[in-house]
Structure formats: C-alpha cells, structure tokens
Write a protein that holds these residues in place. Structure first.
Motif: not given
Length: 114
Positions: A86-89, A93-96
C-alpha cells in the motif's frame, strides 16, 4: 444466328422430338417425388442443426482451454510477488499527481536527453 445454323437446329429439334416421345407422368408420381424432396430437405436441416450445436460446443471448449492456458502462462513464479504494498502504491500515485506532465510524454524524454 446464321440461316444454316438455324436449319441445323431445326433438324436437331425435329430428330429429338421423334426419338424422345413425350411420356405422361402421373400426378401420383409427381406427389411422391415432391414428398421425397421435402423429406430429404428436412433431414438435411436436422443434420445441420445438430452439427451447429456440436460446432458451437467445440468452439466453446476450445476457448475455455485457451483461456486456461493463457491464465497459467500469466501466473508469476512461486517465489515472486506480483502485488505491491500500500505504501508503494500511495507513493506512486502521489508522484503522478504532483507531476505536471502527462504519463504519455515520458518515452519522448529519451529522444531529447543530452
């Protein structure tokens, strides 16, 4: 048609009518012939309907077997994990979300690197 061709045709027609006298065909014979034709048509239609079901079933089984084959091929190796945490997801998403460039532009950066 030339006149000689016409004369020859007339002679052939006359000879044919003399050699093949007209035969009377009874209405009962014609009715029996018609019933026979209808019976054969019904038999052919019945065979086609059963063949159509058999063909549909064969195609369905073929598609099912193909789907199973593709599903097995796409599975990952036993030791690897195809899921992300979940952390990686959330990080991705935040970077996008913070990027001003559309994702489709990324491959073009390789064309202009110095």
């Amino acid at each position: 048609m030339k006149n000689t061709d016409h004369d020859e045709f007339e002679r052939w027609l006359h000879q044919r009518t003399q050699n093949l006298p007209e035969q009377e065909v009874s209405s009962e014979f014609l009715a029996a012939q018609r019933r026979s034709i209808y019976r054969r048509l019904d038999e052919q239609r019945g065979n086609w309907i059963s063949m159509r079901w058999a063909l549909s079933l064969a195609l369905l089984l073929l598609m099912f077997a193909g789907g199973l084959t593709l599903q097995r091929r796409n599975k990952t190796a036993p030791g690897s994990s195809a899921t992300i945490s979940d952390d990686q997801l959330f990080s991705d998403l935040s970077a996008m979300e913070q990027s001003n460039e559309p994702k489709a532009i990324e491959p073009m950066h390789g064309l202009f690197e110095e």
